[in-house]
Design a protein around this motif. Structure first.
Motif, PDB file in Angstrom:
ATOM      1  N   ALA A  97       4.672   7.560  -9.437  1.00 36.94           N
ATOM      2  CA  ALA A  97       4.094   8.721  -8.747  1.00 36.94           C
ATOM      3  C   ALA A  97       4.315   9.936  -9.635  1.00 36.94           C
ATOM      4  N   PRO A  98       3.529  10.991  -9.422  1.00 37.18           N
ATOM      5  CA  PRO A  98       3.672  12.169 -10.294  1.00 37.18           C
ATOM      6  C   PRO A  98       5.123  12.679 -10.322  1.00 37.18           C
ATOM      7  N   GLN A  99       5.798  12.665  -9.175  1.00 34.66           N
ATOM      8  CA  GLN A  99       7.208  13.063  -9.131  1.00 34.66           C
ATOM      9  C   GLN A  99       8.097  11.836  -8.970  1.00 34.66           C
ATOM     10  N   GLY A 100       8.206  11.039  -9.994  1.00 31.63           N
ATOM     11  CA  GLY A 100       9.112   9.882  -9.916  1.00 31.63           C
ATOM     12  C   GLY A 100       8.439   8.639  -9.385  1.00 31.63           C
ATOM     13  N   ARG A 101       8.912   8.149  -8.232  1.00 35.62           N
ATOM     14  CA  ARG A 101       8.405   6.903  -7.673  1.00 35.62           C
ATOM     15  C   ARG A 101       8.048   7.101  -6.200  1.00 35.62           C
ATOM     16  N   GLU A 102       7.200   6.213  -5.689  1.00 38.22           N
ATOM     17  CA  GLU A 102       6.810   6.255  -4.273  1.00 38.22           C
ATOM     18  C   GLU A 102       7.039   4.868  -3.675  1.00 38.22           C
ATOM     19  N   ASP A 103       7.496   4.824  -2.429  1.00 40.25           N
ATOM     20  CA  ASP A 103       7.693   3.547  -1.738  1.00 40.25           C
ATOM     21  C   ASP A 103       6.348   2.849  -1.510  1.00 40.25           C
ATOM     22  N   ALA A 104       6.423   1.553  -1.286  1.00 40.08           N
ATOM     23  CA  ALA A 104       5.256   0.805  -0.822  1.00 40.08           C
ATOM     24  C   ALA A 104       5.526   0.304   0.593  1.00 40.08           C
ATOM     25  N   ARG A 128       9.142  -2.284   3.719  1.00 39.48           N
ATOM     26  CA  ARG A 128       8.951  -1.168   2.789  1.00 39.48           C
ATOM     27  C   ARG A 128       9.686  -1.526   1.505  1.00 39.48           C
ATOM     28  N   ARG A 129       9.015  -1.397   0.372  1.00 37.72           N
ATOM     29  CA  ARG A 129       9.684  -1.603  -0.916  1.00 37.72           C
ATOM     30  C   ARG A 129       9.990  -0.229  -1.510  1.00 37.72           C
ATOM     31  N   LYS A 130      11.267   0.010  -1.725  1.00 40.59           N
ATOM     32  CA  LYS A 130      11.705   1.322  -2.207  1.00 40.59           C
ATOM     33  C   LYS A 130      11.230   1.555  -3.645  1.00 40.59           C
ATOM     34  N   ALA A 131      10.713   2.751  -3.902  1.00 40.44           N
ATOM     35  CA  ALA A 131      10.350   3.194  -5.257  1.00 40.44           C
ATOM     36  C   ALA A 131       9.511   2.154  -6.007  1.00 40.44           C
ATOM     37  N   TYR A 132       8.517   1.621  -5.327  1.00 39.21           N
ATOM     38  CA  TYR A 132       7.712   0.525  -5.865  1.00 39.21           C
ATOM     39  C   TYR A 132       6.644   1.028  -6.832  1.00 39.21           C
ATOM     40  N   TYR A 133       6.042   2.180  -6.503  1.00 37.85           N
ATOM     41  CA  TYR A 133       4.919   2.697  -7.299  1.00 37.85           C
ATOM     42  C   TYR A 133       5.337   3.873  -8.161  1.00 37.85           C
ATOM     43  N   VAL A 166       0.850  -1.194   0.000  1.00 39.01           N
ATOM     44  CA  VAL A 166       0.000   0.000   0.000  1.00 39.01           C
ATOM     45  C   VAL A 166       0.887   1.246   0.000  1.00 39.01           C
ATOM     46  N   ARG A 167       0.401   2.284  -0.682  1.00 38.50           N
ATOM     47  CA  ARG A 167       1.147   3.551  -0.644  1.00 38.50           C
ATOM     48  C   ARG A 167       1.042   4.160   0.756  1.00 38.50           C
ATOM     49  N   PRO A 168       2.145   4.675   1.277  1.00 36.80           N
ATOM     50  CA  PRO A 168       2.083   5.322   2.603  1.00 36.80           C
ATOM     51  C   PRO A 168       1.045   6.448   2.637  1.00 36.80           C
ATOM     52  N   THR A 169       0.786   7.077   1.495  1.00 38.55           N
ATOM     53  CA  THR A 169      -0.145   8.212   1.436  1.00 38.55           C
ATOM     54  C   THR A 169      -1.605   7.786   1.266  1.00 38.55           C
ATOM     55  N   ASN A 170      -1.864   6.489   1.173  1.00 38.68           N
ATOM     56  CA  ASN A 170      -3.237   6.011   0.937  1.00 38.68           C
ATOM     57  C   ASN A 170      -3.944   5.820   2.281  1.00 38.68           C
ATOM     58  N   HIS A 171      -4.454   6.939   2.817  1.00 42.22           N
ATOM     59  CA  HIS A 171      -4.986   6.902   4.179  1.00 42.22           C
ATOM     60  C   HIS A 171      -6.256   6.065   4.302  1.00 42.22           C
ATOM     61  N   ALA A 172      -7.094   6.092   3.277  1.00 40.35           N
ATOM     62  CA  ALA A 172      -8.332   5.306   3.361  1.00 40.35           C
ATOM     63  C   ALA A 172      -8.003   3.812   3.456  1.00 40.35           C
TER      64      ALA A 172
END
Ligand SMILES: CC(C)(COP(=O)(O)OP(=O)(O)OC[C@H]1O[C@@H](n2cnc3c(N)ncnc32)[C@H](O)[C@@H]1OP(=O)(O)O)[C@@H](O)C(=O)NCCC(=O)NCCS
Length: 159
Positions: free
Chosen positions: A131-138, A124-129, A103-109
């Motif tokens: 994102a608008p600015q590059g990649r986001e961890d999972a 935590r998986r680095k740069a898994y997703y 899950v994205r750390p920012t996915n509060h719901a």
């Protein structure tokens, strides 16, 4: 509302929900492949209208929730929780001992839902997703489902 098996006939509606829900949606062929390989693909169906879906794979005692989604118009009405309850029950029936997901750390719901059911963050998986600015961890979450159903056999059996 019933949670039932997804079929090829549902794919157009499922994909419409997917495109409305995610900035980087799966392609329709990914859903078709999930059906083809026999993953547990379920839909939340109310009177023939689809409100959400889940996709889970189970192998060698481990279950992985690959997608859980409720249509934007149908949120906060309990569909996500009902789908996830069903996912957890099916994973246990299939003798999985743990259910994993990312899950994205920012996915509060989604995190609120997973927290409420007892999922724990295990990594935590680095740069898994994307994102608008590059990649986001999972965040990697896991839920212990207990021992496989074999636990129901005679506890005094010396095996
Ligand atoms: C996450 C998602 C499946 C939740 O589905 P939903 O049907 O709206 O959720 P429910 O109505 O069943 O709510 C279940 C719980 O989720 C949490 N939750 C739901 N919406 C929330 C929000 N906006 N903020 C915080 N927590 C929220 C709450 O814990 C809620 O329990 P409560 O109603 O007792 O407070 C839905 O928001 C969704 O499809 N999001 C887009 C796809 C996605 O991100 N999937 C998860 C990928 S890891």
């Amino acid at each position: 509302m019933i949670v039932r098996a997804m079929s090829e006939d549902d794919l157009a509606e499922v994909w419409a929900l997917e495109k409305g829900a995610y900035q980087y949606p799966w392609s329709q062929s990914i859903f078709r492949d999930c059906l083809r390989v026999g993953y547990c693909c379920r839909v939340a169906d109310q009177g023939g209208a689809l409100h959400g879906y889940s996709i889970m794979s189970v192998a060698v005692g481990e279950a992985h929730l690959l997608n859980l989604c409720v249509g934007v118009q149908s949120r906060a009405r309990g569909y996500g929780r009902k789908l996830l309850d069903k996912v957890i029950a099916e994973a246990a029936l299939l003798n999985a001992t743990r259910l994993f997901l990312e899950v994205r750390p920012t996915n509060h719901a989604a995190r609120g839902l997973y927290d409420s059911l007892g999922f724990r963050t295990i990594g935590r998986r680095k740069a898994y997703y994307k994102a608008p600015q590059g990649r986001e961890d999972a965040l990697v979450l896991a839920l212990d489902l207990g021992l496989p159903l074999e636990r129901d056999t005679d506890p005094h059996d010396p095996r």
